[in-house]
Design a protein around this motif. Structure first.
Motif, short mmCIF file in Angstrom:
data_model
loop_
_atom_site.label_atom_id
_atom_site.label_comp_id
_atom_site.label_asym_id
_atom_site.label_seq_id
_atom_site.Cartn_x
_atom_site.Cartn_y
_atom_site.Cartn_z
N SER A 45 0.84 -1.19 0.00
CA SER A 45 0.00 0.00 0.00
C SER A 45 0.88 1.24 0.00
O SER A 45 1.95 1.27 0.61
N ARG A 47 0.78 5.78 -0.02
CA ARG A 47 0.01 7.01 0.16
C ARG A 47 0.96 8.20 0.08
O ARG A 47 2.17 8.06 0.24
N THR A 48 0.39 9.37 -0.14
CA THR A 48 1.18 10.59 -0.21
C THR A 48 1.31 11.23 1.16
O THR A 48 0.34 11.30 1.91
N ALA A 286 -4.42 13.93 0.17
CA ALA A 286 -5.64 13.21 0.54
C ALA A 286 -6.17 12.36 -0.60
O ALA A 286 -7.05 11.51 -0.38
N GLN A 287 -5.69 12.56 -1.81
CA GLN A 287 -6.14 11.75 -2.94
C GLN A 287 -5.64 10.31 -2.79
O GLN A 287 -4.51 10.08 -2.38
N THR A 288 -6.48 9.36 -3.14
CA THR A 288 -6.15 7.95 -2.89
C THR A 288 -6.00 7.12 -4.15
O THR A 288 -5.72 5.92 -4.07
N GLU A 289 -6.17 7.72 -5.34
CA GLU A 289 -6.07 6.96 -6.59
C GLU A 289 -4.65 6.89 -7.12
O GLU A 289 -4.38 6.19 -8.11
N THR A 291 -0.26 8.46 -5.97
CA THR A 291 0.55 9.20 -5.00
C THR A 291 1.41 10.22 -5.74
O THR A 291 1.52 10.18 -6.97
N THR A 301 6.19 9.85 -1.15
CA THR A 301 5.32 8.68 -1.11
C THR A 301 5.76 7.75 0.01
O THR A 301 6.95 7.45 0.15
N GLY A 445 -1.46 4.31 -4.55
CA GLY A 445 -2.49 4.93 -3.73
C GLY A 445 -3.35 3.88 -3.07
O GLY A 445 -3.42 2.73 -3.52
N GLU A 446 -4.01 4.29 -2.02
CA GLU A 446 -4.81 3.34 -1.24
C GLU A 446 -5.96 2.75 -2.05
O GLU A 446 -6.39 1.61 -1.81
N ASN A 447 -6.47 3.50 -3.03
CA ASN A 447 -7.55 3.00 -3.89
C ASN A 447 -7.15 3.01 -5.36
O ASN A 447 -8.03 2.98 -6.24
#
Length: 463
Positions: A45, A47-48, A286-289, A291, A301, A445-447
């Motif tokens: 996983s 994320r930024t 906060a964007q998850t699609e 990083t 990241t 990204g998480e999603n």
């Protein structure tokens, strides 16, 4: 599955020859007939993470303002001291310091070459003790206003453009550098001359005397305008000195001459860049699609490996190879096509444990391919690749196996954009945070699209 198994054996054989120092969880047996090699992969996983402040102790400085359609406004200013060489002396027959200028020298910049910018130079009211004890002064979040009185008149001000087209082409095109020259005024020149005459010139004996008795330092910042950021290589304070020439034969004054004497910023004195980014970075984080990585002092990241699952699956195995490839989107942001100035792509990423971030840069460490790794951007694959991560995973497995309490963020890995300095043989000799304007949007990204790490491991067969 048969093909995957055969490929794993072939890859493992290659790895044994090129990475035979690898330490694993299980024991390696040299008799190849006793070894089973396998391949596996795990989803990770990402994320930024916003990096509000980074360690920026370097000989380079940055100055300007620029608004990016994706990342918002960035501002850069700097504080610097001026180095006075030991036993500095003006010519014996000096009559006056007629002019003093601050020369901001650079070879490149980002943004609009014609954007008008208004800079201001202030003298510091406090001496910054650059003894290495207070490392907070080297972070990009330091507050320059703690070191000068904002209510006092500026030492100097100037409107400049990144490229000075008032200089004739015949001169500008022959230079190997760009320069913003700021006249510091006649009063400052007189002040320097008066200080030089004091105390038998001892105010100019060395940098310590000069900084404490003459000039504590300068703060240079943009007060109006935006559109460019200068990547500053050198800063000089130049004094135009008027002096008399005497005949050697008679000792009588023959003529008057002028010379320019420069004092520069060097690594022996303090210099640090202050950076500010807009709150838009928090929205991007906060964007998850996907990083982001963004410089200077912006976004990185964070990676989380499924370490507990990997440990449960492979605690008795030898990890011969763990590799990771991070793909980059073509565009650095959703609105990148709106800007006429394209930010560069970070050329190098440092992969290291989050818990090691502070010490790595403050102690000027080098990547070791055990807990820190350097990945270089590959234009052909549009990706960053990291190999030999089995050394990192094996080290973490050893910590897990010890039963001791794990440090905070022990399972978090960061991808940080950096700049390296290399020797003539291209060996990396230093690493620092990248402070130029660069950015990239990464797969993950998480999603977002799934990213996997690839593992090759062996299981020795007992007799």
């Amino acid at each position: 599955m048969k093909f995957k198994f055969l490929a794993a054996i072939a890859l493992a054989a290659t790895l044994f020859s090129c990475d035979d120092t690898t330490s694993g969880i299980g024991e390696f047996i040299s008799d190849n007939e006793k070894i089973n090699a396998f391949a596996d992969d795990y989803a990770i996983s990402t994320r930024t993470v916003v990096m509000d402040s980074i360690y920026s102790r370097s000989e380079e400085a940055y100055l300007g303002r620029y608004t990016d359609p994706d990342f918002g406004l960035i501002t850069a200013d700097f504080i610097t001291q001026i180095n006075c060489p030991e036993r500095f002396r003006l010519p014996e027959t000096t009559q006056d310091i007629e002019e003093t200028t601050l020369n901001i020298i650079y070879h490149s910049f980002y943004g609009d070459s014609l954007a008008p910018m208004h800079l201001r130079v202030d003298t510091l009211s406090k001496v910054i003790n650059d003894d290495g004890r207070d490392l907070s002064i080297y972070y990009t979040s330091f507050n320059a206003k703690d070191y000068y009185d904002e209510s006092q008149p500026a030492l100097a001000e100037k409107v400049y453009e990144a490229v000075d087209f008032t200089i004739p082409d015949s001169i500008r095109n022959t230079r190997t550098y760009l320069n913003v020259e700021v006249n510091l005024g006649s009063n400052f020149s007189k002040y320097l001359m008066d200080k030089y005459k004091e105390n038998d010139h001892k105010n100019f004996d060395d940098s310590y005397a000069f900084i404490n008795n003459v000039l504590k330092g300068l703060h240079v910042h943009v007060t109006q305008g935006e559109g460019s950021v200068l990547y500053i290589d050198d800063i000089q304070m130049n004094m135009k000195v008027k002096y008399l020439i005497k005949r050697k034969s008679t000792g009588k004054v023959d003529s008057t001459a002028y010379t320019t004497i420069a004092m520069a910023t060097t690594k022996e004195v303090f210099m640090s860049t202050h950076l500010e980014n807009s709150d838009k970075l928090k929205e991007l984080a906060a964007q998850t699609e996907h990083t982001y990585i963004k410089t200077p002092a912006g976004l990185c990241t964070e990676i989380t490996f499924p370490l507990q699952q990997m440990f449960d699956d492979h605690k008795g195995d030898t990890l011969n190879s763990v590799s990771l490839e991070i793909l980059k989107y073509k565009d650095s942001g959703e609105n990148s096509n709106l800007s006429p100035y394209k930010a560069g792509t970070p050329n190098e990423l440092l992969l290291l444990r989050k818990k090691d971030l502070k010490d790595f840069f403050e102690k000027n460490r080098m990547f070791d391919n055990v807990t820190s790794f350097l990945g270089v951007y590959n234009q052909q694959t549009n990706s960053y690749s990291f190999s030999k991560l089995n050394r990192l995973i094996s080290k973490i497995f050893t910590e897990m196996k010890s039963g001791k309490e794990m440090a905070k963020d022990w399972d978090k890995i960061l991808l940080i954009p950096v700049r390296t300095e290399r020797d003539p043989k291209q060996n990396v000799i230093s690493i620092a945070h990248d402070l130029q304007v660069n950015s990239a949007r990464l797969i993950g990204g998480e999603n977002g699209k799934e990213i996997k790490i690839d593992i090759v491991y062996t299981q020795p067969i007992p007799y």
